[in-house]
Design a protein around this motif. Sequence first.
Motif, short mmCIF file in Angstrom:
data_model
loop_
_atom_site.label_atom_id
_atom_site.label_comp_id
_atom_site.label_asym_id
_atom_site.label_seq_id
_atom_site.Cartn_x
_atom_site.Cartn_y
_atom_site.Cartn_z
N ASP A 133 -10.01 -7.47 7.76
CA ASP A 133 -10.01 -6.48 8.84
C ASP A 133 -11.01 -5.35 8.60
O ASP A 133 -11.15 -4.48 9.44
CB ASP A 133 -8.61 -5.92 9.08
N TRP A 193 -6.22 -8.78 4.10
CA TRP A 193 -4.78 -8.94 4.06
C TRP A 193 -4.55 -10.34 3.52
O TRP A 193 -4.97 -11.32 4.11
CB TRP A 193 -4.15 -8.80 5.44
N PRO A 249 1.26 -10.67 3.02
CA PRO A 249 1.69 -9.32 3.38
C PRO A 249 1.02 -8.23 2.56
O PRO A 249 1.27 -7.05 2.78
CB PRO A 249 3.20 -9.36 3.08
N GLU A 250 0.15 -8.60 1.61
CA GLU A 250 -0.45 -7.63 0.69
C GLU A 250 -1.83 -7.19 1.14
O GLU A 250 -2.62 -7.99 1.64
CB GLU A 250 -0.57 -8.22 -0.71
N ARG A 251 -2.12 -5.93 0.93
CA ARG A 251 -3.43 -5.35 1.21
C ARG A 251 -4.28 -5.46 -0.04
O ARG A 251 -3.82 -5.16 -1.14
CB ARG A 251 -3.26 -3.88 1.60
#
Length: 103
Positions: free
Chosen positions: A63, A73, A76-78
């Motif tokens: 993103d 991403w 669910p982790e950045r």
Amino acid sequence: MSLQLLGAWVAGIAGAVFIVLLWRSASVQPKGVLYLTEGEGTLSGRWRLAYGELGEELTVRCDYLGPWLIGLWVGPERLWLWPDSLPRESHRQLRRLCHRAGR
């Protein structure tokens, strides 16, 4: 005198909470090698686990694709990747995978 003691006590508690939160955020950051695969316009990735086997397949979405920084991403982790996070050629390949024409 009691206000100074109370202020020092509150500052100590706040400092301890800050250190615990900082340690927690650093310890949950993913570590290891992420293997990416491209299929039908989507990226998916698998982390290499401690004993060498690959973990579950996760959806990978880019993103942010800046001149140096890449924001992903992974499930669910950045995950933020700097150029020194991975070898130069791998960084280029990832940028090519994340780039969308006309963007």
